[in-house]
Every structure is written in C-alpha cells, then in structure tokens.
Design an enzyme around this catalytic site. Structure first.
Site, mmCIF file in Angstrom:
data_model
loop_
_atom_site.group_PDB
_atom_site.id
_atom_site.type_symbol
_atom_site.label_atom_id
_atom_site.label_comp_id
_atom_site.label_asym_id
_atom_site.label_seq_id
_atom_site.Cartn_x
_atom_site.Cartn_y
_atom_site.Cartn_z
ATOM 1 N N LYS A 65 43.635 53.375 54.069
ATOM 2 C CA LYS A 65 42.782 54.065 53.093
ATOM 3 C C LYS A 65 43.654 54.614 51.975
ATOM 4 O O LYS A 65 44.687 55.229 52.221
ATOM 5 C CB LYS A 65 42.018 55.196 53.775
ATOM 6 C CG LYS A 65 41.149 56.009 52.815
ATOM 7 C CD LYS A 65 40.169 56.913 53.531
ATOM 8 C CE LYS A 65 40.807 58.064 54.227
ATOM 9 N NZ LYS A 65 39.830 59.100 54.622
ATOM 10 N N SER A 73 36.162 42.161 41.162
ATOM 11 C CA SER A 73 37.191 42.667 42.066
ATOM 12 C C SER A 73 37.573 44.088 41.694
ATOM 13 O O SER A 73 36.967 44.708 40.844
ATOM 14 C CB SER A 73 38.442 41.800 42.029
ATOM 15 O OG SER A 73 38.985 41.839 40.728
ATOM 16 N N THR A 109 34.428 44.630 47.777
ATOM 17 C CA THR A 109 35.002 43.707 46.803
ATOM 18 C C THR A 109 36.342 43.241 47.350
ATOM 19 O O THR A 109 36.623 43.409 48.530
ATOM 20 C CB THR A 109 35.115 44.365 45.412
ATOM 21 O OG1 THR A 109 35.460 43.370 44.442
ATOM 22 C CG2 THR A 109 36.094 45.510 45.383
ATOM 23 N N TYR A 110 37.159 42.630 46.506
ATOM 24 C CA TYR A 110 38.475 42.183 46.938
ATOM 25 C C TYR A 110 39.533 42.685 45.967
ATOM 26 O O TYR A 110 39.243 43.016 44.821
ATOM 27 C CB TYR A 110 38.530 40.656 47.078
ATOM 28 C CG TYR A 110 38.285 39.927 45.775
ATOM 29 C CD1 TYR A 110 39.353 39.572 44.948
ATOM 30 C CD2 TYR A 110 37.002 39.592 45.372
ATOM 31 C CE1 TYR A 110 39.131 38.910 43.747
ATOM 32 C CE2 TYR A 110 36.775 38.932 44.190
ATOM 33 C CZ TYR A 110 37.843 38.584 43.378
ATOM 34 O OH TYR A 110 37.622 37.941 42.194
ATOM 35 N N GLY A 155 34.004 43.059 36.893
ATOM 36 C CA GLY A 155 32.750 42.368 37.170
ATOM 37 C C GLY A 155 31.632 43.354 37.458
ATOM 38 O O GLY A 155 31.626 44.482 36.948
ATOM 39 N N PRO A 156 30.667 42.966 38.283
ATOM 40 C CA PRO A 156 29.528 43.833 38.565
ATOM 41 C C PRO A 156 29.912 45.224 39.084
ATOM 42 O O PRO A 156 29.195 46.190 38.845
ATOM 43 C CB PRO A 156 28.737 43.054 39.619
ATOM 44 C CG PRO A 156 29.089 41.628 39.379
ATOM 45 C CD PRO A 156 30.525 41.643 38.932
ATOM 46 N N ALA A 157 31.032 45.320 39.784
ATOM 47 C CA ALA A 157 31.476 46.625 40.298
ATOM 48 C C ALA A 157 31.721 47.626 39.170
ATOM 49 O O ALA A 157 31.634 48.836 39.385
ATOM 50 C CB ALA A 157 32.746 46.460 41.131
#
Length: 116
Positions: free
Chosen positions: A9, A25, A57-58, A73-75
């Site tokens: 984390k 990502s 996500t990655y 992107g969408p994030a």
C-alpha cells in the site's frame, strides 16, 4: 485453495495530474513503485480519500523521485489534482503462506509524494 491478501500500500499520496485522453492507468513515481514492490502493468486498486471513489487500474512507472501521481484515461474523471489517494495491491497465496505474510506499507510525504 488461495486467498487474497494485501501485498502493498502507498498510503496517502496527492494526485499531481490527470489526462482523460491517455489510454488509461495510473502513473506512479518509480521510486514509490520500487518501495511498494509494484511492477509495470500491475493491477492496483485506488481509493480517493476526498470523494470516496474506488477503482481498479494498472501501473505505469513515472520518473524516479519526481513525486508524480497521475491518473490517466477514464480514471482521470475520478480524482482531481490535489486529491489524496491510497494505492493498494493484493496478492494470492495459500492459507499456510498467508500465516507468515507481511505486507509492505509505505507512507510518503503527502505534499511531495516522496519518501522521507
């Protein structure tokens, strides 16, 4: 049988950028990825402390020691620059392996996103 446990984390870092037109990502300062034992392209969960959004996500490594935390992107619609997020990775292991597992938790400086 395997179970999923916390692998690592990155606790409370600040979003420094967002690019809705990128493929997708999260870009993370490479030094934080190394400290959290994260690999390029690894699946992570992201929790936005400011608005409660949670998504998967990655990873993409950013410049080492840059403090970069960028949603792509969408994030990029799920957090704004300045929001505080938590980045979480998980691992699968047997119940027996889990008994001795110790997750990696790092606490970067929330203003600079750098390790102290």
């Amino acid at each position: 049988m395997t179970i999923e446990l916390l692998h690592s984390k990155i606790h409370r870092v600040t979003v420094t950028g967002a690019d809705i037109n990128y493929i997708g990502s999260i870009t993370i300062d490479k030094s934080l990825m190394i400290a959290a034992n994260l690999l390029d392209g690894q699946k992570v969960s992201v929790v936005n402390v400011n608005n409660g959004e949670r998504f998967d996500t990655y990873t993409i490594p950013g410049e080492k020691n840059s403090g970069e935390i960028k949603l792509n992107g969408p994030a990029a619609r799920l957090a704004e620059c300045g929001d505080v997020i938590i980045i979480i990775s998980y691992t699968s292991m047997t119940h027996e392996e889990a008994k001795s597992h110790k997750p990696i938790i790092i606490f970067p400086n929330e203003q600079t996103n750098r390790l102290n």
